[in-house]
Design an enzyme around this catalytic site. Structure first.
Site, PDB file in Angstrom:
ATOM      1  N   ARG A 186      -6.829  -7.899  -9.326  1.00 55.46           N
ATOM      2  CA  ARG A 186      -7.490  -9.194  -9.557  1.00 55.46           C
ATOM      3  C   ARG A 186      -8.971  -8.928  -9.761  1.00 55.46           C
ATOM      4  O   ARG A 186      -9.419  -7.782  -9.667  1.00 55.46           O
ATOM      5  CB  ARG A 186      -7.313 -10.063  -8.312  1.00 55.46           C
ATOM      6  N   LYS A 210       0.820  -1.205   0.000  1.00 56.73           N
ATOM      7  CA  LYS A 210       0.000   0.000   0.000  1.00 56.73           C
ATOM      8  C   LYS A 210       0.860   1.266   0.000  1.00 56.73           C
ATOM      9  O   LYS A 210       0.536   2.238  -0.683  1.00 56.73           O
ATOM     10  CB  LYS A 210      -0.918   0.003   1.224  1.00 56.73           C
TER      11      LYS A 210
END
Ligand code: ADP
Ligand code: ADP
Ligand code: MG
Length: 669
Positions: free
Chosen positions: A300, A116
């Site tokens: 994804r 992140k």
């Protein structure tokens, strides 16, 4: 296009991918662990390869074994689903090196978005708005604390490698920072093997709005609108919808363009989701003041992708396959349209009233609402289980996803509620009734959405009354009578066209437990009709109308209730539009000792791992105090003292794997 693919996943997403592959005439190879030998995803695929033991690291995370299975079966590509290896750049690289197509983004894009903190640094350069925060590499605790002070409390400490709602700590005041940092780092090390954190402003009453993006290998990139996933528990999504209610068109476009820019900044290919946290400084009534900030990108297919499919009429798995095969995106931005409103509910094995403790067990009964195609009525169920299957502690607790689509949000909400009422799951705790309560809150109904909706509406959500006792009692009496009658006179008395036919005199009393509360249920025949009395209440006329097998149609006085009935042993489960109830009738032969408390509250509520003990031998403890923390099904659970006392002995060590019911420590007086 490929002719054969391997699906490196299990459960609903493996089934979901297999369904599209079949429609496109692509053969499928399943992989499975010991526990999944007879799973639905194995049955749905054309071939299946056993890859190992039950723990994910012994099977679904074993990239080499999965690649070997692809080679052995001649699969040209691997679809990783979500979770497991889907965001693992090393696996994507190994696929490339072996000449098998990884159905997902290039390894470098996964890597760029994997952490992140690092992805935020990249996004800053790409001009994508970020939550004010610190995402540097220097992890000196004193520096982190100074940064928190600069940002201003409350702040959120996040594990840079985190995911699935784990590894986050809200810190309200400077005095709590050091302890929260240590605990966040510990969880991050345990869960992700990396204790780097970032610190950012904790946005108050934010919405979680994410953009579905798609890019092809020829340079094309589009966004397929947004999903609102603000309804969350433990930072995990519970309900997801598209479009985001009240989102101004201009902000939708800005978010879409920012998401495409984010994808392009990392050379993205395939399906991805850019998650934004959205501040609402003007409250729900001033949507034009919304401000959005990049939170993370999931590289994804997302759990909640079906709501996007519902409003766009597209099959995102088909798009993934086409793009992975080198084809261009099927549609350009200007050709994408949205229709109506879709909502998804995640049906999980868990006990909402016990802090969402995950549940395990067998799906003794699993009856689903009738699925319809999105063009005709629109109820879709994505699942990876069948009646009789087990929800085991090895994998996550999601049983199914229920997705509805309608012209308007109001209709979609009503349709979802009706579908949830028809969904009957017996054998383990689920969040089905809880979801219905969420739909019924003023906040959700009026689309006053933010991530604090569940805590804000707690009074309407937790420990709610089940279906009225008289109905449960009536269903019990009807069932007992029917089974007595069936013995005396074969054939189902309820299926007779004229309803219940009495034969002989009726006068019975049953001792029962209604949600654990003892009640007596009396039934007798009165002037040719049946009458029911619960405890020492009034007698009421009960009519039993004809109903199909597995259902009841009851009338008490002038009120009527139709519902589904599942009888498991001596426990009767009634599911109706008004809610659900559980009533158990006593076995006159059984003793009344209660074994459920035998473990005394110091036991593991489910199989899992001991994370830590908060006490040591000799410590005095007060009732309710946290004694130990366990991790099971990707969540942490506290074991609290059932009474005041002193810790006598710790029976395990942190890191130990324990069975359900294992006593973790002993308390002396
Ligand atoms: P979403 O697609 O809604 O963003 P999550 O981020 O909650 O969903 O994660 C999707 C799935 O990925 C989960 O159901 C879980 O199976 C898997 N997953 C997420 N995070 C982790 C993790 N840290 N470890 C293992 N599996 C994870
Ligand atoms: P994960 O990888 O676990 O999905 P995210 O960074 O996507 O982690 O955050 C998960 C959830 O945590 C968000 O959907 C939101 O509810 C909450 N959250 C994350 N960042 C913030 C923030 N800065 N302020 C308030 N809530 C946040
Ligand atoms: Mg997230």
């Amino acid at each position: 296009m490929f002719t054969k693919i391997l699906i490196a996943n299990r459960g609903e997403i493996a089934c979901r991918v297999a369904t599209t592959a079949r429609r496109l005439g692509i053969r499928t190879v399943a992989v499975y662990s010991d526990a999944d030998a007879h799973a639905k995803h194995v049955a749905l695929c054309d071939e299946a390869v056993h890859i190992g033991g039950n723990a994910p690291r012994e099977s679904y995370l074993l990239g080499e074994r999965i690649l070997a299975a692809a080679k052995a079966t001649g699969a040209q590509a691997i679809h990783p689903g979500y979770g497991f290896l889907s965001e693992n750049e090393d696996f994507a690289r190994q696929c490339q090196a072996t000449g098998v197509v990884f159905i997902g983004p290039p390894p470098a894009a996964i890597e760029a978005m994997g952490l992140k903190a690092q992805s935020k640094r990249l996004m800053e350069q790409a001009g994508v708005p970020l939550v004010p925060g610190y995402h540097g590499a220097d992890q000196d605790p004193a520096l982190l604390q100074r940064e928190a002070t600069r940002i201003g409390y409350p702040v959120l400490i996040k594990a840079s490698a985190g995911g699935g709602g784990k590894g986050m700590r809200i810190v309200e005041a400077e005095a709590d920072f050091a302890a929260a940092l240590a605990s966040c780092q510990r969880e991050a090390r345990n869960s992700f093997g990396d204790d780097a954190v970032l610190v950012e402003k904790y946005v108050q009453r934010p919405r979680h709005i994410e953009i579905q993006v798609f890019a092809d290998s020829l340079g094309g990139a589009v966004y397929l609108f947004e999903r609102d996933c603000s309804v969350q528990r433990r930072h995990q999504k519970v309900l997801e919808e598209a479009p985001a209610p009240g989102l101004p068109e201009s902000i939708r476009q800005q978010m879409g363009q920012a998401a495409v820019a984010a994808a392009q900044a990392v050379g993205y290919v395939g399906a991805g989701t850019v998650e934004f946290i959205v501040e609402q400084p003007g409250g729900y009534d001033a949507p034009e003041q919304m401000r959005f900030y990049f939170m993370e990108m999931n590289t994804r297919l997302q759990v909640e992708h079906p709501v996007t499919e519902a409003i766009t009429g597209l099959d995102l798995v088909e798009w993934q396959l086409r793009v992975a095969a080198g084809q261009p995106l099927p549609l350009q931005q200007a050709q994408l349209q949205r229709h109506g409103h879709a909502i998804e509910a995640r049906i999980c094995a868990e006990a909402p009233d016990r802090q969402f403790l995950p549940a395990t067990g067998t799906l003794v009964a699993y009856r689903k609402p009738t699925a319809t195609s999105f063009t005709q009525g629109a109820v879709r169920i994505d699942d990876g289980v069948r009646e009789g299957d087990a929800i085991s502690p090895h994998y996550d607790s999601m049983i199914a996803k229920l997705i509805v689509h309608a012209d308007t949000r109001e209709q979609a909400l009503a349709r979802l509620d009706a579908a949830l009422a028809e969904l009957v799951i017996v054998g383990l705790d689920t969040n089905v009734q809880f979801l219905r309560h969420v739909l019924g809150t003023p906040s959700f109904a009026q689309a006053k959405l933010d991530t604090a909706l569940i805590p804000r509406e707690a009074d309407r959500l937790f420990n709610q009354q089940p279906v009225g006792l008289p109905w449960a009692a009536a269903a019990l009496a009807a069932h007992r009578l029917a089974s007595m009658a069936a013995k005396a006179q074969p054939g189902d008395p309820f299926s007779a066209a004229d309803g219940w036919r009495l034969s002989g005199a009726v006068d019975h009393t049953w001792q029962a437990l209604w949600h654990g509360q003892p009640v007596s249920v009396h039934m007798r025949q009165q002037r040719g009709a049946l009458a029911l009395r619960v405890a020492d209440g009034d007698w009421q006329v009960l009519q039993l109308h004809a109903a199909p097998a597995g259902q009841v149609d009851l009338q008490l006085g002038s009120e009527r209730l139709r519902g589904q009935l599942v009888v498991h042993g001596r426990v009767l489960h009634l599911h109706a539009a008004a809610g659900a109830a559980v009533i158990e009738w006593a076995d006159p032969a059984a003793s009344d000792t209660d074994t459920s408390q035998a473990a005394g509250g110091l036991a593991a509520p489910m199989p899992g791992k001991v994370v830590s003990f908060a006490v040591k031998a000799g410590d005095a403890v007060a009732k309710g105090q946290v004694l130990a923390v366990m991790e099971a099904m990707k969540m942490e659970h506290s074991i609290t003292a059932p009474r005041d006392g002193a810790v006598a002995e710790l029976l395990y060590e942190p890191g130990d794997q324990v069975a359900e019911g294992a006593q973790l420590l002993t308390l002396a007086q």
